[in-house]
Structures are given as C-alpha cells and as structure tokens.
Write an enzyme that holds these catalytic residues in place. Structure first.
Site, PDB file in Angstrom:
ATOM      1  N   GLU A  83      28.864  40.613  28.529  1.00 32.89           N
ATOM      2  CA  GLU A  83      27.641  40.145  28.101  1.00 32.89           C
ATOM      3  C   GLU A  83      26.734  41.712  28.210  1.00 32.89           C
ATOM      4  O   GLU A  83      25.978  41.833  26.922  1.00 32.89           O
ATOM      5  CB  GLU A  83      26.817  39.310  28.939  1.00 32.89           C
ATOM      6  CG  GLU A  83      27.335  37.851  28.852  1.00 32.89           C
ATOM      7  CD  GLU A  83      26.722  36.967  29.855  1.00 32.89           C
ATOM      8  OE1 GLU A  83      26.880  37.449  31.207  1.00 32.89           O
ATOM      9  OE2 GLU A  83      26.195  35.750  29.588  1.00 32.89           O
ATOM     10  N   GLU A 112      33.186  32.634  33.150  1.00 34.76           N
ATOM     11  CA  GLU A 112      32.186  32.121  34.159  1.00 34.76           C
ATOM     12  C   GLU A 112      32.377  30.343  34.355  1.00 34.76           C
ATOM     13  O   GLU A 112      32.233  30.130  35.460  1.00 34.76           O
ATOM     14  CB  GLU A 112      30.683  32.102  33.620  1.00 34.76           C
ATOM     15  CG  GLU A 112      30.210  33.294  33.454  1.00 34.76           C
ATOM     16  CD  GLU A 112      30.352  34.218  32.210  1.00 34.76           C
ATOM     17  OE1 GLU A 112      31.248  33.786  31.574  1.00 34.76           O
ATOM     18  OE2 GLU A 112      29.615  35.106  31.882  1.00 34.76           O
TER      19      GLU A 112
HETATM   20  N1  CAA Z   1      32.306  39.994  41.684  1.00 35.60           N
HETATM   21  C1  CAA Z   1      32.447  40.448  42.992  1.00 35.60           C
HETATM   22  N2  CAA Z   1      33.531  41.216  42.955  1.00 35.60           N
HETATM   23  C2  CAA Z   1      34.527  41.344  42.330  1.00 35.60           C
HETATM   24  C3  CAA Z   1      34.419  40.702  40.966  1.00 35.60           C
HETATM   25  C4  CAA Z   1      33.141  40.099  40.715  1.00 35.60           C
HETATM   26  N3  CAA Z   1      32.788  39.472  39.637  1.00 35.60           N
HETATM   27  N4  CAA Z   1      35.559  40.802  40.255  1.00 35.60           N
HETATM   28  C5  CAA Z   1      36.314  41.543  40.938  1.00 35.60           C
HETATM   29  N5  CAA Z   1      35.848  41.576  42.138  1.00 35.60           N
HETATM   30  C6  CAA Z   1      36.325  42.455  43.505  1.00 35.60           C
HETATM   31  C7  CAA Z   1      37.345  41.427  43.961  1.00 35.60           C
HETATM   32  O1  CAA Z   1      36.785  40.445  45.027  1.00 35.60           O
HETATM   33  C8  CAA Z   1      38.275  42.467  44.656  1.00 35.60           C
HETATM   34  O2  CAA Z   1      37.717  42.707  45.825  1.00 35.60           O
HETATM   35  P1  CAA Z   1      38.339  42.846  47.364  1.00 35.60           P
HETATM   36  O3  CAA Z   1      39.384  44.027  46.979  1.00 35.60           O
HETATM   37  O4  CAA Z   1      37.395  43.388  48.418  1.00 35.60           O
HETATM   38  O5  CAA Z   1      39.175  41.772  47.403  1.00 35.60           O
HETATM   39  C9  CAA Z   1      38.079  43.720  43.810  1.00 35.60           C
HETATM   40  O6  CAA Z   1      37.004  43.444  43.206  1.00 35.60           O
HETATM   41  C10 CAA Z   1      39.461  43.749  42.858  1.00 35.60           C
HETATM   42  O7  CAA Z   1      39.708  42.622  42.365  1.00 35.60           O
HETATM   43  P2  CAA Z   1      41.005  41.700  42.364  1.00 35.60           P
HETATM   44  O8  CAA Z   1      41.744  42.026  43.731  1.00 35.60           O
HETATM   45  O9  CAA Z   1      40.697  40.436  41.998  1.00 35.60           O
HETATM   46  O10 CAA Z   1      41.704  42.571  41.070  1.00 35.60           O
HETATM   47  P3  CAA Z   1      42.868  41.862  40.036  1.00 35.60           P
HETATM   48  O11 CAA Z   1      43.284  43.136  39.289  1.00 35.60           O
HETATM   49  O12 CAA Z   1      43.713  41.080  40.828  1.00 35.60           O
HETATM   50  O13 CAA Z   1      42.051  40.824  38.983  1.00 35.60           O
HETATM   51  C11 CAA Z   1      40.252  40.339  37.481  1.00 35.60           C
HETATM   52  C12 CAA Z   1      40.961  41.497  38.268  1.00 35.60           C
HETATM   53  C13 CAA Z   1      41.015  39.480  36.596  1.00 35.60           C
HETATM   54  C14 CAA Z   1      39.074  40.932  37.015  1.00 35.60           C
HETATM   55  C15 CAA Z   1      39.605  39.686  38.788  1.00 35.60           C
HETATM   56  O14 CAA Z   1      39.066  40.301  39.756  1.00 35.60           O
HETATM   57  C16 CAA Z   1      38.533  38.508  38.458  1.00 35.60           C
HETATM   58  O15 CAA Z   1      39.141  37.517  37.846  1.00 35.60           O
HETATM   59  N6  CAA Z   1      36.921  38.922  38.582  1.00 35.60           N
HETATM   60  C17 CAA Z   1      36.316  37.782  38.490  1.00 35.60           C
HETATM   61  C18 CAA Z   1      35.939  37.563  37.037  1.00 35.60           C
HETATM   62  C19 CAA Z   1      34.664  36.768  36.647  1.00 35.60           C
HETATM   63  O16 CAA Z   1      35.001  35.672  36.942  1.00 35.60           O
HETATM   64  N7  CAA Z   1      33.632  37.074  36.096  1.00 35.60           N
HETATM   65  C20 CAA Z   1      32.615  36.351  35.722  1.00 35.60           C
HETATM   66  C21 CAA Z   1      31.677  36.356  37.010  1.00 35.60           C
HETATM   67  S1  CAA Z   1      30.234  35.211  36.820  1.00 35.60           S
HETATM   68  C22 CAA Z   1      29.007  36.234  35.704  1.00 35.60           C
HETATM   69  O17 CAA Z   1      29.322  37.384  35.262  1.00 35.60           O
HETATM   70  C23 CAA Z   1      27.667  35.444  35.375  1.00 35.60           C
HETATM   71  C24 CAA Z   1      27.110  35.671  34.279  1.00 35.60           C
HETATM   72  O18 CAA Z   1      27.150  35.757  33.309  1.00 35.60           O
HETATM   73  C25 CAA Z   1      25.566  36.669  34.949  1.00 35.60           C
END
Ligand code: CAA
Length: 258
Positions: A112, A132
């Site tokens: 976004e 999301e």
């Molecule tokens: N918020 C907080 N922390 C996050 C994050 C997020 N959105 N995305 C990644 N991180 C953190 C993880 O928790 C992890 O932290 P730790 O090492 O302390 O455990 C670190 O970043 C590395 O992440 P991964 O170990 O998960 O890395 P990966 O390479 O295995 O996966 C990824 C990468 C596919 C991006 C995965 O991290 C993921 O799915 N992240 C979340 C994506 C998501 O759901 N985003 C939408 C959020 S809601 C939103 O955005 C609302 C809105 O519209 C305003």
C-alpha cells in the site's frame, strides 16, 4: 538528517530515503512512519531537491504494518485513537515526484505504501501481495481502493482474497510497476530515472503529478479542464520560456532552479 528507522542520502538533486528496520523486514510502525513524514516534508520543501526515491532493503521494501505492535490492539485503539495508519498518508501530500524502488517483499501495508509512490521500479526479486486476510484483517491503507484502480477488479480481488504473492514480472505485466530491473541494479537504475526527473523543471513536474493524481479523483471533463488550466499556467513559468526558446535555438535547456 538523522533517524532511527530511516537512512537518508542526497544524490545531487535526488533524495534517497531507505526504510531501515532490517530485523522486522521493515515492518511499518508509528516511529518509522513519523520519521518518513518528517523526511518527505523536508525534502519536498528543499529547493535543491527535484525528486525523491523511497526504497527499503534488498530483502524487503516493507513486509506490512507491524504485526507485533498491533496484535493486541482493540477497536478503540484503532478507531478512536486511529493507531496503525494515522500517520501513513504524509506521502500523499508531497508535491514533488516520489519514485518507489522495490526489492524483495512489498506486502500488506508495504504494498500500500509502494502504491502511494508516483510510480514503481522493481528489482527482479520483488514480491507484491496483500496478505492481510491471512492475519484476520482487511487492508487498512488503501489496498482495496488503489489496487483495483491500478490493476483492475479481477486481479485486485484475486490478490486480496487469496493473499497470493506475485513476482516482479507479473507486477509489471498488470501495471503495478512501470519497470523491472536486475535486483543488483535497482538503486542505480532508480536514481538514474529520478535524476532525469530532477533535471526537468521541478514546477512543471509538480503540475504533471498534480494533474495525473486528479485523474483518479474527478470526471474526465473536469480532469481535462484542470489539465488545461495547468497547461495555461505553465506559460507563466520561466521553464516554458527556457524550454521553448532552447528548442528554437537548438541548444539544451537550462532548467536549474526552475
Ligand atoms: N510485522 C512485524 N514483524 C514482521 C513482519 C510484520 N509485518 N513481517 C516480518 N516480520 C518479522 C518476523 O516476525 C521475523 O522476526 P523474528 O526474526 O524476530 O522472528 C522477521 O521479520 C523475519 O521474518 P520471517 O522470519 O517471517 O522471514 P521469512 O523470510 O521466513 O518470511 C515474509 C518473510 C513472507 C515476508 C513473512 O515475514 C511474512 O509473511 N510477514 C508478514 C506479512 C504480512 O502479513 N503483512 C501484512 C501485515 S497487516 C497490514 O499490513 C495491515 C495494513 O494493511 C495496514
């Protein structure tokens, strides 16, 4: 300018802002978004800057809003106090061009935020998505509105409802990004595009940005009228005199400071 969650650099007339929370894949939190607003407004007001580039790290532009920060928020926190996205839209008030350079993940709020840039250049490792729904919420920063306007209803519904992630090639094919370049050349290529923009008359670049954005907010007739007014106003700028006379004199225009 010194920030906790951003790195800023100046490259001649281009300002480069890097989101910098590497341990959380640049998950967007309050402090980072406040800092981003501060940096954007300062560069927008700086007459030495003609274009701004917004980027993240090689692994992530931004992986979304910070899930750790918001997991226990209540409706009151989000509605009454407007936590999470209250300070996300500063970028929309920036009048100079902002180019997004996306490497790695641009998910959820990251996608976004990217869509709030004027256009995107992606590394060939970029991944876009609106996951999301998988964490039990709707997008909260324009995903359901900007995505269909950008890529059409069918593709937007597909991405929003399945939460699938698309690669850079698909993002370019459906018009989410304007160019894809090798990931290791992303910053170089984006800075070059931004330098080209910064070498143009800034006042006219600002008018063009303003007019294009108007296209999404008004009717075609009103939009064309608005464009005509800006076109007429351009004749009041030194840029128009310099640009047209340079052409007639068969020399390169000098737009510095215009
Ligand atoms: N918020 C907080 N922390 C996050 C994050 C997020 N959105 N995305 C990644 N991180 C953190 C993880 O928790 C992890 O932290 P730790 O090492 O302390 O455990 C670190 O970043 C590395 O992440 P991964 O170990 O998960 O890395 P990966 O390479 O295995 O996966 C990824 C990468 C596919 C991006 C995965 O991290 C993921 O799915 N992240 C979340 C994506 C998501 O759901 N985003 C939408 C959020 S809601 C939103 O955005 C609302 C809105 O519209 C305003």
């Amino acid at each position: 300018m010194q920030y906790e969650d951003l790195i800023v650099e100046i490259h001649d007339k281009v300002a480069l802002i890097r989101l910098n929370r590497p341990k959380a894949l640049n998950a967007l939190n309050d402090r980072m978004m406040n800092e981003l607003g501060d940096a954007l407004y300062k560069f927008d007001a700086d007459p030495a800057i003609g274009c701004i580039v917004l980027t993240g790290s090689e692994k992530a532009f931004a992986a979304g809003a910070d899930i750790a920060a918001m997991a226990d928020y209540t409706y009151t926190d989000t509605y009454r106090d407007n936590y999470i996205t209250r300070n996300w839209e500063h970028i929309l008030r920036v009048r100079k061009p902002v180019v997004g350079a996306v490497s790695g993940y641009a998910l959820g709020g990251g996608c976004e935020l990217a869509m709030m840039c004027d256009f995107l250049i992606a590394g060939d490792n970029a991944k876009f998505g609106q996951p999301e729904i998988k964490v039990g919420v709707t997008p909260g920063a324009g995903g359901t509105q900007r995505l269909p306007r950008t890529i059409g209803k069918a593709k937007a519904m597909d991405l929003l409802l399945t939460a699938r992630t698309i690669d850079a090639a698909e993002a370019e094919r459906i018009g989410l990004v304007s160019r894809v370049v090798p990931a290791d050349k992303l910053i170089e290529e984006t800075l070059a595009a931004a330098a080209t923009i910064a070498a143009m008359p800034t006042s006219v670049a600002m008018m063009i940005k303003d007019a294009v954005n108007r296209a999404f907010e008004t009717t075609l007739t009103e939009g064309v009228n608005y464009e005509r007014r800006l076109f007429q106003a351009a004749f009041g700028t030194p840029a128009q005199k310099e640009g047209m006379h340079a052409f007639l004199e068969k020399r390169a225009p000098k737009f510095d400071g215009l």
